[in-house]
Design a protein around this motif. Sequence first.
Motif, PDB file in Angstrom:
ATOM      1  N   ALA A 198      62.761 -17.828 -42.217  1.00 18.63           N
ATOM      2  CA  ALA A 198      61.432 -17.618 -41.636  1.00 18.63           C
ATOM      3  C   ALA A 198      61.075 -16.136 -41.612  1.00 18.63           C
ATOM      4  CB  ALA A 198      61.388 -18.197 -40.219  1.00 18.63           C
ATOM      5  N   ILE A 199      62.047 -15.295 -41.244  1.00 19.54           N
ATOM      6  CA  ILE A 199      61.810 -13.847 -41.216  1.00 19.54           C
ATOM      7  C   ILE A 199      61.516 -13.332 -42.620  1.00 19.54           C
ATOM      8  CG2 ILE A 199      62.915 -11.606 -40.831  1.00 19.54           C
ATOM      9  CD1 ILE A 199      64.400 -12.878 -38.469  1.00 19.54           C
ATOM     10  N   ASN A 215      60.349 -14.856 -45.305  1.00 16.26           N
ATOM     11  CA  ASN A 215      59.051 -15.296 -45.819  1.00 16.26           C
ATOM     12  C   ASN A 215      57.911 -14.490 -45.221  1.00 16.26           C
ATOM     13  OD1 ASN A 215      60.207 -17.279 -47.429  1.00 16.26           O
ATOM     14  ND2 ASN A 215      59.959 -18.889 -45.895  1.00 16.26           N
ATOM     15  N   GLU A 216      57.985 -14.236 -43.916  1.00 10.93           N
ATOM     16  CA  GLU A 216      56.901 -13.512 -43.252  1.00 10.93           C
ATOM     17  C   GLU A 216      56.918 -12.035 -43.634  1.00 10.93           C
ATOM     18  OE1 GLU A 216      53.454 -13.905 -40.892  1.00 10.93           O
ATOM     19  OE2 GLU A 216      54.784 -15.286 -41.964  1.00 10.93           O
ATOM     20  N   ARG A 260      55.407 -11.820 -47.048  1.00 17.70           N
ATOM     21  CA  ARG A 260      53.965 -12.088 -46.997  1.00 17.70           C
ATOM     22  C   ARG A 260      53.176 -10.883 -46.513  1.00 17.70           C
ATOM     23  NH1 ARG A 260      49.820 -13.929 -43.919  1.00 17.70           N
ATOM     24  NH2 ARG A 260      50.964 -13.698 -41.964  1.00 17.70           N
ATOM     25  N   GLU A 318      61.831 -21.112 -36.276  1.00 17.32           N
ATOM     26  CA  GLU A 318      60.933 -20.470 -37.235  1.00 17.32           C
ATOM     27  C   GLU A 318      59.883 -19.640 -36.518  1.00 17.32           C
ATOM     28  OE1 GLU A 318      59.312 -23.419 -39.794  1.00 17.32           O
ATOM     29  OE2 GLU A 318      61.193 -23.727 -40.905  1.00 17.32           O
ATOM     30  N   ARG A 319      59.347 -20.175 -35.439  1.00 14.75           N
ATOM     31  CA  ARG A 319      58.340 -19.428 -34.668  1.00 14.75           C
ATOM     32  C   ARG A 319      58.931 -18.141 -34.116  1.00 14.75           C
ATOM     33  NH1 ARG A 319      55.860 -21.037 -28.830  1.00 14.75           N
ATOM     34  NH2 ARG A 319      54.272 -19.402 -28.705  1.00 14.75           N
ATOM     35  N   VAL A 360      59.025 -15.580 -37.011  1.00 17.43           N
ATOM     36  CA  VAL A 360      57.691 -15.085 -37.373  1.00 17.43           C
ATOM     37  C   VAL A 360      57.151 -14.155 -36.290  1.00 17.43           C
ATOM     38  CG1 VAL A 360      55.285 -15.773 -37.745  1.00 17.43           C
ATOM     39  CG2 VAL A 360      57.135 -17.039 -38.866  1.00 17.43           C
ATOM     40  N   VAL A 416      58.768 -10.696 -36.439  1.00 16.82           N
ATOM     41  CA  VAL A 416      58.236  -9.852 -37.513  1.00 16.82           C
ATOM     42  C   VAL A 416      56.894  -9.250 -37.104  1.00 16.82           C
ATOM     43  CG1 VAL A 416      57.361  -9.835 -39.880  1.00 16.82           C
ATOM     44  CG2 VAL A 416      59.461 -11.081 -39.336  1.00 16.82           C
ATOM     45  N   HIS A 417      56.005 -10.056 -36.560  1.00 15.71           N
ATOM     46  CA  HIS A 417      54.676  -9.556 -36.186  1.00 15.71           C
ATOM     47  C   HIS A 417      54.768  -8.511 -35.075  1.00 15.71           C
ATOM     48  CE1 HIS A 417      51.721 -12.218 -38.346  1.00 15.71           C
ATOM     49  NE2 HIS A 417      52.860 -12.826 -38.611  1.00 15.71           N
TER      50      HIS A 417
END
Length: 338
Positions: free
Chosen positions: A86-87, A89-90, A93, A297-298, A301, A304-305
């Motif tokens: 998950a990390i 991919n974000e 992106r 996953e949350r 993500v 990262v944000h």
Amino acid sequence: MNNLNRKITIKDVAKRAQVSIATVSNTLNNAEIVKPETREKVVRAAQELGYIPNLMGRQLRSGETKMLGIFTDSISGPYFNTLIGAIANEVDRLGYGMHVIVTNSHNAVMDSVLGGIVDGAIMFEHRIGQMDITQIKNHGLPTVLIDRVDSGKKMSSITFDSMKMGHDATKYLLNLGHKRIGYVDGFSNNYDSNMRKAGFRQAINEAGLDINDMPILHGMYEEEIAYNAVKMYLYQTKGQLVTAFIASNDQMALGIIKAIQSSGYQVPDDFSVIGFDDIELAQYFRPSLTTVRNSIERQGVMAVHELIDMIHGVDGGKKEILPGKLIIRESTSIAKSD
């Protein structure tokens, strides 16, 4: 003399595109002042020449590496596969790269964290103590902790509500009539394991039961170790056995079920079992596993944000605690009457 091995420079790109060196630099750094048609010419020229930007030079000029660091002591198992995926991919992106640093050396971790090789860090690292956290805060490196609760101007934490869910899982078993429950923990220095165990203890105390009657077994977050611990418990215990087990993660819970079955018992007829995390295998295992679903996953993500926000100047200081959900499946049932 035509040297085929000569490194292509920004000057070569400028010449091919018939623009200034400054225009090439602005294009490669995504400056908004470059016209779209000019940007297209520069990009095409760079691709034709095979130009590779000098990332180190860009880092020295901008003070940024465009790289994030993921620091952990393990990436094995379904939980970490989901989290790191998950990390990654974000991060991709959002236009960043990432280093995943897995080491058993405390000094190597701190050297990497404070050495300027990344713009920010996401940490799941048990060897990092409170003095290290203070040093990281003083250094000012944007950091998100996902294995403990702490905060600062450039530090936030995003964790699961492990204590509440440990409490809720235990209360569920108590409501099914289980009065003797074993707990299989992970690492002694792991935040989630300790919080889940604390929630377990709280629910036992609230029920008016003696916590000393509830065996604590050590599974080290590994299926095989949990299997051996429970197998030995079932073999050696001479008095009343527990009627249910709670494991601090799903891998251990699956090991517990295998140990129960290999000892001639059945789940849930003889023993109920609850895990944590709700890994993909939990629903397909037989019996399917009752477990606490965590938003893995949350969490990745959000980490990262939050980290990129701090890199861009937003103050940290958040202590985000994500809720879990008890997923009832086949591995739990009403306790048999004594």
